[in-house]
Design a protein around this motif. Structure first.
Motif: not given
Length: 170
Positions: A22-32, A34-44
């Motif tokens: 976890v300590d080695r993880l990069p910071s990913i913008p919340a509005d990324d 690709v991440l937003q697409m995957l979150l939308g697919a999860t809701c669906e």
């Protein structure tokens, strides 16, 4: 009274190695995107108004991306995703959180936001479950189907791929 969900038992046996990942993880913008697409697919997929990607970081659960709520953090001791990363096969589905003795006294169930349903799959970087991809609803659902379980694992793997790709770019 000590409540069950505050137990430290919901940490993987290899917690110190997992935390180093976890300590080695990069910071990913919340509005990324690709991440937003995957979150939308999860809701669906799960038919939930809320989806999030979480990272269990020390005593905090960071919400690094979300649909239906704002990203932020909460104590890991009350996080449903803490149970997901230690669950068999890295998957947890709770049709009605009020009916489950592990969660009925949880402040996220009893108070705001009054969560009622949770389904999540572990997000793994290497062999470590760093967090979860999950869907939450304010009303109960039936249990997750085999198809939902399979697809959520696939989406969680895609989230891990995105995190690793971002890591390689930095």
């Amino acid at each position: 009274m000590t409540l069950h969900f505050f137990s430290a038992a919901f940490r993987p046996e290899d917690e110190s190695d997992r935390q180093r990942a976890v300590d080695r993880l990069p910071s990913i913008p919340a509005d990324d995107p690709v991440l937003q697409m995957l979150l939308g697919a999860t809701c669906e997929l799960l038919r939930t108004p809320i989806a999030m990607v979480t990272v269990s970081d020390g005593d905090i659960q960071r919400i690094i991306g979300a649909v239906g709520i704002e990203p932020g953090s909460l104590p890991r001791s009350v996080a449903f995703c803490s149970h997901t990363i230690t669950a068999a096969e890295g998957f947890l589905s709770v049709p009605d959180l009020r009916a489950d003795p592990r969660f009925r006294a949880n402040p996220l169930v009893r108070g705001g936001p009054q969560a009622r349903h949770y389904t999540g799959a572990a997000v793994r970087i290497g062999s470590f479950p760093i967090g979860a991809l999950c869907g939450i609803d304010l009303r109960p659902h039936g249990p997750a189907s085999f198809r939902q379980r399979s697809e959520l694992h696939r989406l969680a793997s895609a989230v891990a791929d995105r995190i690793e790709a971002t890591q390689r770019m930095h």
